[in-house]
Write a protein that holds these residues in place. Sequence first.
Motif, short mmCIF file in Angstrom:
data_model
loop_
_atom_site.label_atom_id
_atom_site.label_comp_id
_atom_site.label_asym_id
_atom_site.label_seq_id
_atom_site.Cartn_x
_atom_site.Cartn_y
_atom_site.Cartn_z
N GLU A 61 -35.40 78.63 -98.90
CA GLU A 61 -36.71 79.12 -98.51
C GLU A 61 -37.64 77.94 -98.32
O GLU A 61 -37.54 76.94 -99.02
N VAL A 62 -38.53 78.08 -97.39
CA VAL A 62 -39.50 77.04 -97.09
C VAL A 62 -40.88 77.64 -97.32
O VAL A 62 -41.14 78.77 -96.93
N THR A 63 -41.74 76.90 -97.94
CA THR A 63 -43.09 77.39 -98.13
C THR A 63 -43.96 76.94 -96.98
O THR A 63 -43.74 75.87 -96.40
N GLY A 64 -44.91 77.75 -96.63
CA GLY A 64 -45.88 77.41 -95.60
C GLY A 64 -47.12 76.85 -96.29
O GLY A 64 -47.03 76.42 -97.43
N PRO A 65 -48.19 76.88 -95.65
CA PRO A 65 -48.35 77.38 -94.29
C PRO A 65 -47.94 76.34 -93.25
O PRO A 65 -47.87 75.15 -93.55
N TYR A 66 -47.62 76.83 -92.07
CA TYR A 66 -47.29 75.96 -90.95
C TYR A 66 -48.53 75.77 -90.09
O TYR A 66 -49.33 76.68 -89.93
N ALA A 67 -48.67 74.61 -89.50
CA ALA A 67 -49.80 74.33 -88.61
C ALA A 67 -49.59 75.08 -87.29
O ALA A 67 -48.53 74.98 -86.68
N PHE A 68 -50.57 75.82 -86.87
CA PHE A 68 -50.48 76.65 -85.68
C PHE A 68 -50.06 75.83 -84.46
O PHE A 68 -49.14 76.21 -83.74
N LEU A 69 -50.72 74.71 -84.22
CA LEU A 69 -50.43 73.92 -83.02
C LEU A 69 -49.03 73.32 -83.02
O LEU A 69 -48.47 73.02 -81.98
N LYS A 70 -48.44 73.13 -84.19
CA LYS A 70 -47.10 72.56 -84.29
C LYS A 70 -45.99 73.60 -84.25
O LYS A 70 -44.82 73.25 -84.11
N THR A 71 -46.35 74.90 -84.38
CA THR A 71 -45.29 75.91 -84.50
C THR A 71 -45.47 77.13 -83.61
O THR A 71 -44.50 77.84 -83.37
N ALA A 72 -46.65 77.42 -83.12
CA ALA A 72 -46.87 78.63 -82.34
C ALA A 72 -46.35 78.48 -80.92
O ALA A 72 -46.30 77.38 -80.37
N GLY A 73 -45.96 79.60 -80.33
CA GLY A 73 -45.49 79.61 -78.94
C GLY A 73 -43.99 79.46 -78.85
O GLY A 73 -43.24 80.22 -79.46
N PRO A 74 -43.51 78.47 -78.09
CA PRO A 74 -42.06 78.32 -77.89
C PRO A 74 -41.38 77.72 -79.11
O PRO A 74 -42.03 77.39 -80.10
N ALA A 75 -40.09 77.55 -79.02
CA ALA A 75 -39.35 76.84 -80.06
C ALA A 75 -39.88 75.40 -80.11
O ALA A 75 -40.25 74.84 -79.08
N HIS A 76 -39.93 74.84 -81.31
CA HIS A 76 -40.49 73.50 -81.48
C HIS A 76 -39.47 72.54 -82.08
O HIS A 76 -38.73 72.90 -82.99
N LEU A 77 -39.49 71.32 -81.58
CA LEU A 77 -38.63 70.26 -82.07
C LEU A 77 -39.40 69.40 -83.06
O LEU A 77 -40.52 68.97 -82.77
N SER A 78 -38.81 69.16 -84.22
CA SER A 78 -39.41 68.25 -85.20
C SER A 78 -39.06 66.82 -84.79
O SER A 78 -37.88 66.48 -84.66
N LEU A 79 -40.07 66.01 -84.59
CA LEU A 79 -39.83 64.61 -84.24
C LEU A 79 -39.34 63.82 -85.45
O LEU A 79 -38.74 62.76 -85.30
N ALA A 80 -39.57 64.34 -86.64
CA ALA A 80 -39.15 63.65 -87.86
C ALA A 80 -37.64 63.71 -88.05
O ALA A 80 -37.01 62.71 -88.39
N ASP A 81 -37.04 64.90 -87.81
CA ASP A 81 -35.60 65.03 -88.10
C ASP A 81 -34.80 65.76 -87.01
O ASP A 81 -33.64 66.06 -87.21
N ARG A 82 -35.41 66.07 -85.88
CA ARG A 82 -34.80 66.79 -84.76
C ARG A 82 -34.48 68.25 -85.08
O ARG A 82 -33.76 68.91 -84.36
N GLY A 83 -34.99 68.76 -86.22
CA GLY A 83 -34.81 70.18 -86.53
C GLY A 83 -35.57 71.03 -85.54
O GLY A 83 -36.49 70.57 -84.86
N ILE A 84 -35.17 72.29 -85.44
CA ILE A 84 -35.83 73.21 -84.52
C ILE A 84 -36.53 74.30 -85.34
O ILE A 84 -35.99 74.75 -86.35
N THR A 85 -37.72 74.67 -84.90
CA THR A 85 -38.49 75.70 -85.57
C THR A 85 -38.72 76.87 -84.62
O THR A 85 -39.19 76.68 -83.50
N PHE A 86 -38.37 78.04 -85.11
CA PHE A 86 -38.64 79.29 -84.41
C PHE A 86 -39.65 80.03 -85.28
O PHE A 86 -39.28 80.67 -86.27
#
Length: 138
Positions: A61-86
């Motif tokens: 489990e991951v705790t939030g909150p997530y930043a809206f601009l970094k996660t809202a809309g399409p799938a997002h790529l993490s520049l830190a580790d190349r993980g993908i966020t949906f």
Amino acid sequence: MTTTERTIFPFRFSRAYRLAALPFGITPASARVVVSSGTLDIRFGLWHLKTPLDNVAAVEEVTGPYAFLKTAGPAHLSLADRGITFATNPDGGVCVRFRKPIPALDPLHLIRHPGATVTVEEPRDLVTRIRRQLEASG
């Protein structure tokens, strides 16, 4: 629950995230995580990630909150580790780590992701389901 069940986990949409996702074809009907006897399958509008469950190294489990601009809309790529966020809400979700990174973001499969974060309605249930399936498979 038997190990051959197919369990569908819908995403939990907040109002702001739902509006941001709509132009990308991400709706409750097109976003889900499916765990079956041998597969993890994530659909998020136009994006799709599918891997055998034996490729799952860890689920947490991951705790939030997530930043809206970094996660809202399409799938997002993490520049830190190349993980993908949906993400469909800012509150939190589940992080799944893979043994072998897998493609999902780009159509040419040039980027491979070591992990995926999903914001499903019942994050604890998803964690439990994947862990039970992994234990049952040995």
